[in-house]
Structures are given as structure tokens and as C-alpha cells.
Design an enzyme around this catalytic site. Sequence first.
Site, short mmCIF file in Angstrom:
data_model
loop_
_atom_site.label_atom_id
_atom_site.label_comp_id
_atom_site.label_asym_id
_atom_site.label_seq_id
_atom_site.Cartn_x
_atom_site.Cartn_y
_atom_site.Cartn_z
CG ASN A 8 39.93 43.89 41.99
OD1 ASN A 8 38.71 43.83 41.79
ND2 ASN A 8 40.75 44.56 41.20
CD1 TRP A 9 37.24 38.26 44.59
CD2 TRP A 9 35.13 38.27 45.32
NE1 TRP A 9 37.19 37.52 45.75
CE2 TRP A 9 35.90 37.52 46.22
CE3 TRP A 9 33.76 38.42 45.58
CZ2 TRP A 9 35.37 36.90 47.35
CZ3 TRP A 9 33.22 37.82 46.70
CH2 TRP A 9 34.01 37.06 47.58
CE LYS A 10 41.76 42.00 38.75
NZ LYS A 10 42.93 41.85 37.93
CG HIS A 98 42.57 47.78 38.72
ND1 HIS A 98 42.90 47.17 37.53
CD2 HIS A 98 42.96 46.92 39.71
CE1 HIS A 98 43.44 45.98 37.78
NE2 HIS A 98 43.49 45.80 39.10
CD GLU A 100 42.17 44.27 35.42
OE1 GLU A 100 41.13 44.32 36.09
OE2 GLU A 100 43.06 43.40 35.60
CD GLU A 170 46.89 45.88 41.38
OE1 GLU A 170 46.67 44.79 41.91
OE2 GLU A 170 46.12 46.39 40.56
N GLY A 176 47.80 39.10 36.68
CA GLY A 176 47.23 37.90 36.05
C GLY A 176 48.24 37.03 35.33
CB SER A 217 51.23 37.32 39.91
OG SER A 217 50.68 37.44 38.62
N GLY A 237 44.03 39.46 43.07
CA GLY A 237 43.02 39.17 42.05
C GLY A 237 42.75 37.67 42.01
P1 13P Z 1 46.20 39.10 40.02
O1 13P Z 1 46.36 38.80 41.48
O2 13P Z 1 45.30 38.14 39.30
O3 13P Z 1 47.52 39.30 39.33
O4 13P Z 1 45.42 40.52 39.92
C1 13P Z 1 45.95 41.61 40.58
C2 13P Z 1 45.01 42.73 40.47
O5 13P Z 1 44.78 43.28 39.42
C3 13P Z 1 44.32 43.13 41.71
O6 13P Z 1 43.75 44.38 41.59
#
Ligand code: 13P
Length: 254
Positions: A8-10, A98, A100, A170, A176, A217, A237
Site C-alpha cells: 500500500n503506497w498510500k 482503510h 486512514e 490492521e 506506521g 509495521s 505500508g
Molecule cells: P505500515 O506498514 O507503515 O505500518 O502501514 C500499514 C498499512 O497501513 C498498510 O495498509
Amino acid sequence: MKPIIVANWKMQFTSEKTLETTKKLLELFKEEKIDPQKIEIIICPSFAALPQAAQLLKNKGIKLGAQDCFWEEKGAFTGEASPSDLKEMGADYVILGHSERRENLAETDEMIHKKIKAALLAKLIPILCVGETFDERQKGVKDYKIINQVTKALEGTEIKPGEQIIVAYEPVWVIGSGQAVAPEEAHYTAKVIEQRIIDLIGFSLTKEASSFIYGGSVDEKNIKDFVTGEISGALVGSASLDPDQFVKLIKSIL
Ligand code: 13P
């Protein structure tokens, strides 16, 4: 079943950087002889970069995913992207719900439910994200929260033969943070989710059509502890942004 690794490159990359990173990844996959027959790798760039990323990934065995979609196919919905348009651009998967988006865009379980139905109709495989906040965890309502999210997202959704759904656990508070949850906790939660899906769609359909992945993470050191047993893969992520690191992560489960 093949392990599933979703990057997931957000909103981390410009389109140019997406292309550069995708090219580098393809080079490294070749160099390291990563066989797409043995692992399902799904790259999810931002909407803007999807068409160009699709061009690069064509016939390479690496799949493309979007990070969201709308629940209608067409109409006066300014700023939205329809599921079939994403499919036409080359996406096979779509991340939905997600945390976010739930947090920053006030996405509700009802909206996510409608998006799942629309995604399935457009032949996209939904990657439904569920997870508790730190506060919910402290209050002791983690399982309740997750069961509720799964129920509201999937109740009344008909999964037809050949359709697939991926559910990603998640925990919001570890995303993160550099500190994943204990693997036992993720495995236990996968069981809780699986039970709820069995209650909703039945045992055989659950086994045939659903898979569970963990996100939060995940890195090249801890991934092995997660991707085993009832957990088929990971939603990654930060550790997917650097091609070298991402390839190491993939190699550590092959
Ligand atoms: P991280 O791997 O940076 O914790 O992010 C996870 C995430 O939100 C994937 O969708």
C-alpha cells in the site's frame, strides 16, 4: 494457497516516483528470481499513477490494486472513481475501509459495505481493512469492534462462485509505528474474523472465497511470524516503499 503480499503506497509517491519504484521492483524481482507463480504480489499506487503502473506491470505476473473506489458506477459524484473504471485501468484488487480513510474521510461501515458490493460486481477483489484503535483496545472492546466491522461490511453481501474477498487485520495504533502486534495476537484475531465470516456466509464459502492477511509495521524481520497458518499474507505500508527492503521482505517468506 500462495502467500499474498500487498504493497500500500498510500499517497507517498508522485506518479513519476511510482513508475521509478515499479521499474526498480521489476528489475529486482527478475534478478532475485522471484516467481509470481509462487506468490501473489499486489502493488497499490495512488489513483493518478494507476494507468502508467498498469502498463509497466502488464504480463509480469505482478498484480495492481487501487486504494479505494466509489460505490456507484456512474453519475454526479465529483472526485470519485468507479470500480469498473479501475478494473478497466488494470486493477484487479481494491483496498476498502482503510483506517486512514475511516479516520480522515469519515468513512462509515455502511459506506464500506456498499463499496464491497460494487467492487465485487466490477470483478475487483476487495481487501477489507478492519482493526481497533488504541483507545478501543484499552477499553477492552477490540474483538467486539472487529466483529462489528466485519459484520457491517459483509452482512447481506452475496459472494458468487469464483469471487474472492481478502480481510486485513490492521490494528490502527500500530500502523506506521515500527512496532507490530504480537504474532499470536494477529493469529488469534484472524480466527475471530474467520468465525464471523463463517457465521455470515458458511464454512465452505469462507474456506473457498476468503483469506486473511495482517497489516501494521510488517517488515522483513517479522513477516515470517505473521504469514503462517490462518494468515495468508501481509498488507505492507512503510516497508514496501523501498524496493530493496520490499524484495527482502518477500524473499523472507519464500
Ligand atoms: P505500515 O506498514 O507503515 O505500518 O502501514 C500499514 C498499512 O497501513 C498498510 O495498509
